[in-house]
Design an enzyme around this catalytic site. Sequence first.
Site, short mmCIF file in Angstrom:
data_model
loop_
_atom_site.label_atom_id
_atom_site.label_comp_id
_atom_site.label_asym_id
_atom_site.label_seq_id
_atom_site.Cartn_x
_atom_site.Cartn_y
_atom_site.Cartn_z
N HIS A 106 0.82 -1.21 0.00
CA HIS A 106 0.00 0.00 0.00
C HIS A 106 0.86 1.27 0.00
CE1 HIS A 106 -2.16 3.19 2.34
NE2 HIS A 106 -3.04 2.98 1.39
N GLU A 144 2.15 1.75 -3.38
CA GLU A 144 1.09 2.29 -4.25
C GLU A 144 1.04 3.82 -4.13
OE1 GLU A 144 -2.92 3.78 -3.53
OE2 GLU A 144 -3.14 1.66 -2.97
N HIS A 145 1.08 4.33 -2.89
CA HIS A 145 1.08 5.78 -2.69
C HIS A 145 2.29 6.43 -3.36
CE1 HIS A 145 -1.82 7.04 0.67
NE2 HIS A 145 -2.24 5.88 0.22
N GLU A 171 -4.54 7.84 7.38
CA GLU A 171 -5.41 6.86 6.74
C GLU A 171 -5.67 5.69 7.69
OE1 GLU A 171 -3.96 5.63 2.91
OE2 GLU A 171 -5.81 4.57 2.39
#
Lengths: 420, 428
Positions: free
Chosen positions: B65, B68-69, B141
């Site tokens: 993740h 991905e960012h 998040e």
Amino acid sequence: MMKTTTIAPGVTLRYVRDTRFKQGGFSFQLVRPMVREEAAKNALLPAVLLRGTRKSPDLRAVTQRLDELYGAAVSPLVRRVGDYQTTGLYCSFMDDRFALPGDRVLQPMLEFLRELLLDSLLENGAFAPDFVESEKKNLISTIESDRNDKRLYAMQRLLRTMCAADSFGIPRLGEIEDVAAITPEALTKHYREILRTSPMELFYVGSAAEEQVISAIRPLLDALERTPEPLPPQTAFAPGPGEDLTETMDVAQGKLCMGFTTPFTNRCKELPAMQMLNVIFGGGMTSKLFQNVREKMSLCYSIDSAFYGTKGILLVNAGIDFDREAITRQEILRQLQACRDGEITQGEMTAAREALLSSLRSVQDSPGSMENYYSTAALSGLAFSREGYMEAVEQVTLEDVVKCANAVQLNSTCFLKGGK
Amino acid sequence: MTRTEYPELDEVLYHQTLSNGLTVCVVPRKGFTKRLAYFVTDYGSIHTQYSLDGKNHQAPAGVAHYLEHKMFDLPGSRDVSAEFAALGASTNAFTSYDMTAYYFSCTENFDECLRLLLEFVSTPYFTEESVEKERGIIDQEIGMNEDAPDSVVFENLVQAMYARHPIRVPILGTGETIRQITPEVLYSCHRAFYAPGNMLLCVVGDVEPETVVQIAEEQLGCEALPVGKKQKGWAEPMTCPRPEITAKMEVAMPMFNLAFKCEPLGTGDGAIREEMVADLAAEALFGESSELYLKLYEEGLIDSSFGGGFETIDGCAMLLCSGDSEDARAVREAILAQAEKLTREGLPEEDYLRMKRSALGRRIRGLDSFDATCFRICAYHFSDFDYFRFPEVYRQITAEEIIAFLARVVKRERCCLSIMEPVCEGGE
């Protein structure tokens, strides 16, 4: 192209022939004024209608009918469109061309819709009490579970205060105590009344010819006794004095919501420029708020703005650490000031323009988005056709956007913070 | 390119594997303005252990993740989102347990957008500073998820249910694990799993299939790069370490997740058939047209928030249902009893035929959604199945298979219940 026809007194059919889809869509909406006295009833109604008919008297029988129709779906529609509230049902169903030889979907679908709307399972002339009671419970828990979504909660809290003198302050699904007070008799009486008097909005998109759709819906229309009453026109927003709220809740992340007023609505020629401003300011990953408050300053994970064109309200939402309220607030206002001062690059203008155009083009790409767009555009008094809207977006200048930014005013804020 | 027609679905699929190993799928949709492209790697949050060039790696949880960012950064302070926006397109990405997807949708400038997508996903560029800055955003998040009861109730479920499988760890990782992520870690994961041979490019919209292939070849070159080997020591017994877990949060109504552990699926036709059998079994057991759903709904044990189905990820699978309920334990007991009843009495022929017809119709309608179609093609591709063949799989499924699935899976020892209760009853 969408074709609009009045097919019976107070009944508007919006028809789009489109053979690209694998499904058709049909919506039925009664249009009501958004008022506290009936908001909860209108919100409850579709769920009760979906509970059973004389022929299919319970939820299982209803689902089995839909399964027979190749897994068609009928869902409740309860919308707020400015000063109006709509209540009704939306059907989505597989296109006839995929059905087994000799089978049809559209015609039996609309027949079933008639049954759901007009042939409900009644007890002593009223909706079945256990249907009404259990759907009241469902609706109350839906309203309560908005509390689970802390961001939504902060926003609703803000709107209640900011719009205390406006229909926009009434929650879309009504107030919990009003839901609790509904009786089967009162709901049935209300339904009969609004079936008789309310403007009716029908929408169809799919591969069938218009005559075929009209003839399939005719039995429904013929069964109604109508004395339609026109609705008052949409009104401009009536803001309250404004307030800064802080609430404490058991949350890990603070939620900041800021409410701004503008004089621009769907009914104004400035709408495209105002929409551009919203995208430049806080709409999406290229916006000033996202790029500065999140990317440059790492103050938050989520931040965006949304513009409600029916009332001209602009809302900013951010998820932040508790101790960063003041600095985030300050930075949001600084970004708005930048818009007012015309500190907007050509790139920002292009990105906003393209984003708006793209979303207007994409309206045509799914039955659901067409239904949503066309069946609310006219009700909200939208001053443009879809095509005209796109042309107007093309013409918006930096000066137009700056003018809008200078008319935006902070009204109220709500901050939800942690600790009990 | 291979062109396959599916007259039953009114669909055409173009397909080709390039010399660099990338698979390209194109579904042309004439007359639509929207064009959607997914560039997807067969790599998700659970794949933290892998070997590359003969060396073993153990990456911190949350790395897929985080990566991905960070893929949205390009050298020279280029801003990928702004470049898409300037082309009138919007871009985004998501990371799941076993897949990472980057996508854009546009109505114009498709070729430029596709080049940009392929460029940014295949260009790793991480600095100490930019990786550090991202930590604040991902921390927020994680905080947001910790405030979302539906996400917490699921995290609790999988932790109680699994002993070893990394589904136990949140996709985002935790505040601690993400502190261990450095540029070196990200470069290594990118090299291991973003090689064309581990990826799929899927496009839906009014585009020229040959153009897609041509752009992909130009942008990614023809060299087949090495792909990291995932290490999966995840074998799980079909029982749950803890059958029940309860927590409290500020929720309006008590909510629950109830799941039954299933054997992980393999790949190919057999696996897809098993998945569709499991979906139909869920429908027969507690779907809206089931006897049980009506009973529970009328008794007020469930409400319209109730729903469920079969969930499958790399190395684990479960039959899952969730919703609000004042008495989730009673829901569990009713489901166990109903499975026994169905196993004893079988599924009436007409029910089973109607369910199949409905499932098929809903899947056909689902093809109108570009996003759902793209997503499904990708997910099924990594399971080695051509998604548009679903009608024939449905046709072959028998009622006995559905019952056999329920008889095997819906057992007390496979069952796990996660409950979220309100902090204080009925008060503020």
